[in-house]
Design a protein around this motif. Sequence first.
Motif, PDB file in Angstrom:
ATOM      1  N   UNK A 326       0.865  -1.181   0.000  1.00 59.22           N
ATOM      2  CA  UNK A 326       0.000   0.000   0.000  1.00 59.22           C
ATOM      3  C   UNK A 326       0.903   1.234   0.000  1.00 59.22           C
ATOM      4  N   UNK A 327       0.532   2.231  -0.775  1.00 63.50           N
ATOM      5  CA  UNK A 327       1.330   3.443  -0.900  1.00 63.50           C
ATOM      6  C   UNK A 327       0.458   4.653  -0.595  1.00 63.50           C
ATOM      7  N   UNK A 328       0.619   5.197   0.636  1.00 65.51           N
ATOM      8  CA  UNK A 328      -0.179   6.341   1.079  1.00 65.51           C
ATOM      9  C   UNK A 328      -1.675   6.106   0.814  1.00 65.51           C
ATOM     10  N   UNK A 339      -4.005   6.890   6.818  1.00 64.28           N
ATOM     11  CA  UNK A 339      -3.253   6.713   5.576  1.00 64.28           C
ATOM     12  C   UNK A 339      -2.182   5.672   5.828  1.00 64.28           C
ATOM     13  N   UNK A 340      -2.210   4.571   5.057  1.00 60.60           N
ATOM     14  CA  UNK A 340      -1.369   3.414   5.341  1.00 60.60           C
ATOM     15  C   UNK A 340      -0.349   3.185   4.233  1.00 60.60           C
ATOM     16  N   UNK A 363     -10.201  -0.178   6.523  1.00 62.22           N
ATOM     17  CA  UNK A 363      -8.974  -0.513   5.801  1.00 62.22           C
ATOM     18  C   UNK A 363      -9.104  -1.857   5.083  1.00 62.22           C
ATOM     19  N   UNK A 364      -9.542  -2.906   5.800  1.00 64.02           N
ATOM     20  CA  UNK A 364      -9.640  -4.221   5.152  1.00 64.02           C
ATOM     21  C   UNK A 364     -10.772  -4.246   4.121  1.00 64.02           C
ATOM     22  N   UNK A 365     -11.848  -3.496   4.365  1.00 66.34           N
ATOM     23  CA  UNK A 365     -12.929  -3.404   3.370  1.00 66.34           C
ATOM     24  C   UNK A 365     -12.429  -2.718   2.094  1.00 66.34           C
ATOM     25  N   UNK A 366     -11.542  -1.743   2.249  1.00 68.93           N
ATOM     26  CA  UNK A 366     -10.961  -1.073   1.085  1.00 68.93           C
ATOM     27  C   UNK A 366     -10.115  -2.049   0.276  1.00 68.93           C
ATOM     28  N   UNK A 371     -15.061  -0.723  -0.167  1.00 65.82           N
ATOM     29  CA  UNK A 371     -15.066   0.716   0.082  1.00 65.82           C
ATOM     30  C   UNK A 371     -14.038   1.352  -0.847  1.00 65.82           C
ATOM     31  N   UNK A 372     -14.396   2.454  -1.475  1.00 68.29           N
ATOM     32  CA  UNK A 372     -13.483   3.142  -2.384  1.00 68.29           C
ATOM     33  C   UNK A 372     -12.390   3.860  -1.591  1.00 68.29           C
ATOM     34  N   UNK A 373     -11.111   3.747  -2.032  1.00 71.69           N
ATOM     35  CA  UNK A 373     -10.062   4.518  -1.357  1.00 71.69           C
ATOM     36  C   UNK A 373     -10.224   6.011  -1.616  1.00 71.69           C
ATOM     37  N   UNK A 374      -9.865   6.837  -0.643  1.00 73.87           N
ATOM     38  CA  UNK A 374      -9.957   8.284  -0.828  1.00 73.87           C
ATOM     39  C   UNK A 374      -8.784   8.802  -1.652  1.00 73.87           C
ATOM     40  N   UNK A 375      -7.626   8.169  -1.507  1.00 70.27           N
ATOM     41  CA  UNK A 375      -6.449   8.505  -2.311  1.00 70.27           C
ATOM     42  C   UNK A 375      -5.400   7.429  -2.085  1.00 70.27           C
ATOM     43  N   UNK A 376      -4.290   7.515  -2.820  1.00 71.51           N
ATOM     44  CA  UNK A 376      -3.237   6.517  -2.686  1.00 71.51           C
ATOM     45  C   UNK A 376      -3.565   5.249  -3.460  1.00 71.51           C
TER      46      UNK A 376
END
Length: 622
Positions: A326-328, A339-340, A363-366, A371-376
């Motif tokens: 995962x990148x930001x 932000x992970x 986080x795991x749902x993303x 769930x849609x990521x907000x960014x990264x």
Amino acid sequence: MLYQVSHASKAFGGDVIFSDVQFEIRGNEKITIVGRNGCGKTTFLRCLCGEMNFDSGTVSMTNGTSIGYLAQKVLEHDDWTVEEELKQIFRPVFELQKEMNEMEERMITDHSEKLLMRYAEAQEKMEALNGYNWETEMKTVFTRFGFSETDIKRPIGEFSGGQKTRIAFVKLLLSKPDILLLDEPTNHLDLETIKWLEGYVKKYPNAVVTVSHDRMFLDHTSDVVYDMEYGKMTRYTGNYSSFVEQKRASIERQEAAYQRQQKDIQRLEELIEKFRYKKNKAAFAQSKIKYLDRMDKIDPVQGADDRSFHAHFSPRIKGGERVLETNHLCVGYDRPLCTVTMEVRRGDRVAVIGPNGTGKSTFVKTLMDLVEPLSGSYLFGHQIEPGYFDQQLAQFSSGKTVLEELWDEYPDLDRTTVRTVLGQFLFSADDVFKTVDVLSGGEKVRLSFAKLLLMHSNLLILDEPTNHLDIPGKEALEDALDDYEGTLLFVSHDRYFISRLANKLLVLGDGTAEFLEMTYQEYEEKNQEKEAEVKTVKAEKKEVQPRKMSPDSLRREITRLETKITETEQLLEDKRALRFEPEYYHDFRKMNELDEEIDGIHNELAHLYERWEELSEEAAAM
């Protein structure tokens, strides 16, 4: 003896839940009742508090003993604010304060010793009730359960069902009954709140009876364990780990005694058979027959009621070395939660931990595209096949039978294979023809695990997998995952589970995320070292190196301290008198600030006296 139950039994129809139970609460014992799901622990608690009745047996209780049970604490007034609801607990304090105010009015003209004695007794009672700090205590307990301080002003009707349960829990703790009954108190609490609750229970001045499957919580809070098994209860002294050792040793002793007696019986029967038809030995044989008849037979060991599933999770393919990157990766819904940035390698076992609301499940749902990521960004490695378990999704409903539910998802398997897999998860014989709708929470979780097993994933992503499992179920899952050759990423509040499985941690905080290559034990030790360092630094700052003083300087300093002590004592009396001014006792915030100020003056006075004594001894030695 605070509370005693003798020869108690309870049955529903022809199903006996427990029988001939002996149970007692002595003083302020911290008692745990353990046993597998469905053995009757919650039923027993409900009988203890009077919500249900024992079918037979006697109950003895010290007069005036109050019992608090979460199920009894119903929040009836949705239009009340939380503060109004919680203040009901402190009515004795308010009534006592009113009584003290009336006495103060009388004391203006009435200087009798009798009135002064009554007032002194009232002050002692107020301190015993923690009446001068009730508001601080209320807010501390309330915020510890994940609420903000401003939430206390909100109407109860605005909260969700789960939040209302937590508010009821807060009210129960603040009421401080003589016997506090807790049924699965750590459910849905985060790690920090569980640790705080541990400390609260340990220091609770009265008796506590807990039903829980949280082994570390039981280890840290229990000094007595009652084991409910096969409808009986056995008392053990010590915490949960001590109970496990004692029970195993007891079973081993009983097994050894049973085997020895069986050998004795066999030897006697052989002697009887050998001599019973011989005239000169017939009397000897008859005496041995009578001895056998009188012998107090030792029952064979029934064994622990630890039936649980036995599963082997195995990956279909090995998959790449890099499992997940995962990148930001910013996750959240209407606002960012965390932000992970992390890299998971094959064979890693990553536990996602942190307070409620920090984004663990999000986080795991993303990662699972729910769930849609907000960014990264995030990326699974080559040939990585994730399998996902969600505690909420596991509590599904269906009109299908257990057999149909699994077979419809894997139609290419034959009936024997499907039934074999279900058997591994304790669905045997007619159990497979139950409809999913009638399954318990734990049974639905086991069915979800059966589906997960057949996926043969090389990455298991698990969100609170141990909820609804009893202790044997948790241990079985730990054994299965311990043998798993793939990669694990899981969310959990179960410290025992985390400690056994995790070799890396993703620690989420308030908008923060830290990926740590350490076990949970190492993480806890690191935190304890930090806390110890902070305490050491504080202690060092307090240390003042004594300096030598001339006799004249010493006398002047002692005189100055005596003057300061007199002034401080007068200030303390003046501040205490303000407690009875309407400006303060009608304004709880001002009263709380005044109490804190009085505590500060008390501490200052103690330091002044301590310094005065030191210098007086030094002067006397000159």
